[in-house]
Structure formats: structure tokens, C-alpha cells
Scaffold this active site. Structure first.
Site, PDB file in Angstrom:
ATOM      1  N   SER A   1     -17.551  -3.922   1.164  1.00  0.00           N
ATOM      2  CA  SER A   1     -16.327  -4.037   0.368  1.00  0.00           C
ATOM      3  C   SER A   1     -15.248  -4.575   1.285  1.00  0.00           C
ATOM      4  CB  SER A   1     -15.931  -2.642  -0.131  1.00  0.00           C
ATOM      5  OG  SER A   1     -14.606  -2.630  -0.621  1.00  0.00           O
TER       6      SER A   1
ATOM      7  N   TYR B   1     -14.719   6.650   0.891  1.00  0.00           N
ATOM      8  CA  TYR B   1     -15.222   5.308   0.593  1.00  0.00           C
ATOM      9  C   TYR B   1     -14.993   4.372   1.785  1.00  0.00           C
ATOM     10  CZ  TYR B   1     -16.017   1.115  -2.309  1.00  0.00           C
ATOM     11  OH  TYR B   1     -16.498  -0.070  -2.844  1.00  0.00           O
TER      12      TYR B   1
END
Ligand code: NAD
Length: 247
Positions: free
Chosen positions: A129, A142
Site C-alpha cells: 500500500s 495497518y
């Protein structure tokens, strides 16, 4: 590109980016194992592409032991988000995210690399990401997991090179998937603003390109990394973030 004779395994292949990767790999004639804890979704995608569904919760190491070992292309994609300030972040949720987004990719690498090494060819594609490269508030688990995945990918790149195995990360910005649709609702609560304003004021605030990315655009990069002409791309992180990480 033709991937005839190659076998791919895509985690989280039942939805969003994983589904788009499974579809793209199958269209390039790879055999695709669709791994997901959502059985209906995995079966539906496998049915659509002529692949094989595996209903597995990647938080369970014993379940990972049931997955195929003869894999040429491993797409570590499954993941999920939890949005909360560090001071309120539930520790068990933090641990589960590391288990699914870091330990499971490690266990799958451990399981599938011997076959790739023996064949002298392999591709590991880690769906990281922009949060593997940058931080955002309220996303401690995350951001930690994606940064760890970046490290794992680089080690796989260094160890695999001599066997014709490359490992790379793809680093998308916000993609139009169920994960992001849920996040828009969660961010609205965390920031105390209207859901309608989250997209423009929070999610796309740092992206010079003011639109969501489509899952197929991420899958196109994953497929590109499987090509012969990209066999020198190794240990890289490829941002597909509209320029967010350039800023
Ligand atoms: P999604 O929610 O649409 O799909 C994720 C899939 O993973 C689901 O089918 C889910 O059932 C599966 N999954 C989750 N936990 C699992 C587990 N424990 N075992 C097996 N399967 C499990 O999500 P998405 O947006 O397509 O995200 C896929 C990956 O892309 C994630 O790693 C995410 O972090 C990453 N990513 C997403 C975006 C985005 O904006 N959507 C941006 C950058 C990176």
C-alpha cells in the site's frame, strides 16, 4: 502475456484487488488458486475464471498448511483495515492484522519458494500500500503490517534472485473496493465528519490525482511483474498512488 503452464495462488482472491488479480492471471492463461475465508466469494471467482477455490482463514497457520505448494506466482493480497487512535487500538486486533498481513505471507513464502527455486522461475507479488511507504493517523496496525511486508518482500527478493525468483511490492493509493467503502464509514466516525466529505477531505487529500484507483489498474501492475521483460525488477515497491508518495 502468456502464463500458460504457470500456477498462481492469490490470497483474498474473492474480492477487490485479489479478485482483479485472479481474473487478470487467468486471462493470461495461468491456473489460479483463489484463497479466501469467504467461501461464497472464493467459489464465485474460481467459477468465473475456471480456477480452484480454497476456503482458508489465513490467521490459522494449520489452514495454510493445506494450501498447494506447487505455485509459480504467489500474490500475497489478503488484508483488512482497522481505524482507531493508537491509545484506543485493541491489542488483539493489532496482533490479528500482523498474523494475516505479515505472518501468513511469510508462511506462504516458506511453503511455495522451494517449488519456485526447483523450477528456476517464480514471481512473488505483495500487495502492499502507499501505507507501506507513508503513515496516516489512526492506522497503526495497518501501517506497521505493510512496512513489515515491504521488508519481507525485500528479503525474498535477495534470497530468490539466484533461483530466478523475483519479489516485489505494489503500493496502491485508495482503490474502489469493499475495504475502502467500509473505511469511508469508519473514517467519518473517527474524524467526526460527514461520510460524503471523507473521500475528498481525508482519503484523497494527499493524492494529486483526485479519483479512486480501480482494482483492474492494480492487477495490471501485478501482471506486468510476471513478465519476462520485467525479470530485472526485483525488491522494488511500485507506487500506483496518483503521485501521493511523490509529495
Ligand atoms: P477487500 O476487502 O475487497 O478484499 C479482501 C479479501 O481478503 C476479502 O475477500 C476477504 O474475505 C479476504 N480476507 C481478509 N482476511 C482474510 C483472512 N484472514 N483469510 C483469508 N482471506 C481473508 O480488500 P481490497 O481493498 O481488495 O484489499 C486487498 C489488499 O489490498 C489488502 O492487503 C489491502 O491492504 C491492499 N490495499 C487496498 C487498498 C484499497 O484502497 N482498497 C489500497 C492499498 C492496498
Amino acid at each position: 502475456m502468456h502464463l500458460s503452464g504457470r500456477t498462481a495462488l492469490v490470497t483474498g482472491g474473492g474480492s477487490g484487488i485479489g479478485k482483479a488479480c485472479a481474473v487478470a492471471l487467468a486471462a493470461a492463461r495461468a491456473e489460479v488458486h483463489v484463497v479466501d475465508k469467504d467461501g461464497d466469494a472464493a467459489e464465485a471467482v474460481a467459477g468465473e475464471i475456471g480456477g480452484r477455490a480454497h476456503i482458508v482463514d489465513l490467521a490459522e497457520p494449520a489452514a495454510i498448511d493445506t494450501l498447494p505448494v506447487e505455485v509459480d506466482i504467489l500474490v500475497n493480497n489478503a488484508g483488512f483495515q482497522h481505524v482507531a487512535p493508537l491509545t484506543d487500538f485493541p491489542p488483539e486486533r493489532f496482533a490479528l492484522m500482523q498474523q494475516v498481513m505479515v505472518t501468513a505471507p511469510f508462511l506462504l513464502l516458506r511453503r511455495t519458494l522451494p517449488h519456485m527455486y526447483a523450477n528456476g522461475w517464480g514471481r512473488v507479488i505483495n500487495i502492499s500500500s502507499v501505507h507501506g511507504l507513508r503513515a496516516s493517523a489512526f492506522k497503526s496496525a495497518y501501517v506497521a503490517a505493510k512496512h513489515a511486508l515491504e521488508g519481507l518482500s525485500k528479503v525474498a527478493a535477495v534470497e530468490g534472485a539466484q533461483y530466478g525468483v523475483t519479489s516485489n511490492c505494489v503500493n496502491p493509493g485508495y482503490v474502489r473496493t469493499p475495504l475502502v467503502e467500509k473505511q469511508i464509514r469508519d473514517q467519518a466516525a473517527a474524524h467526526g465528519i460527514d461520510a460524503a466529505d471523507v473521500l475528498a477531505d481525508v482519503l484523497l487529500a494527499r493524492s494529486p490525482i483526485k479519483r479512486l484507483l480501480e482494482p483492474e489498474e492494480v492487477a495490471a501492475v501485478a501482471l506486468w511483474l510476471c513478465a519476462e521483460h520485467t525479470s530485472y525488477v526485483n525488491g522494488a515497491s511500485v507506487p500506483v498512488d496518483g503521485g501521493w508518495s511523490a509529495g
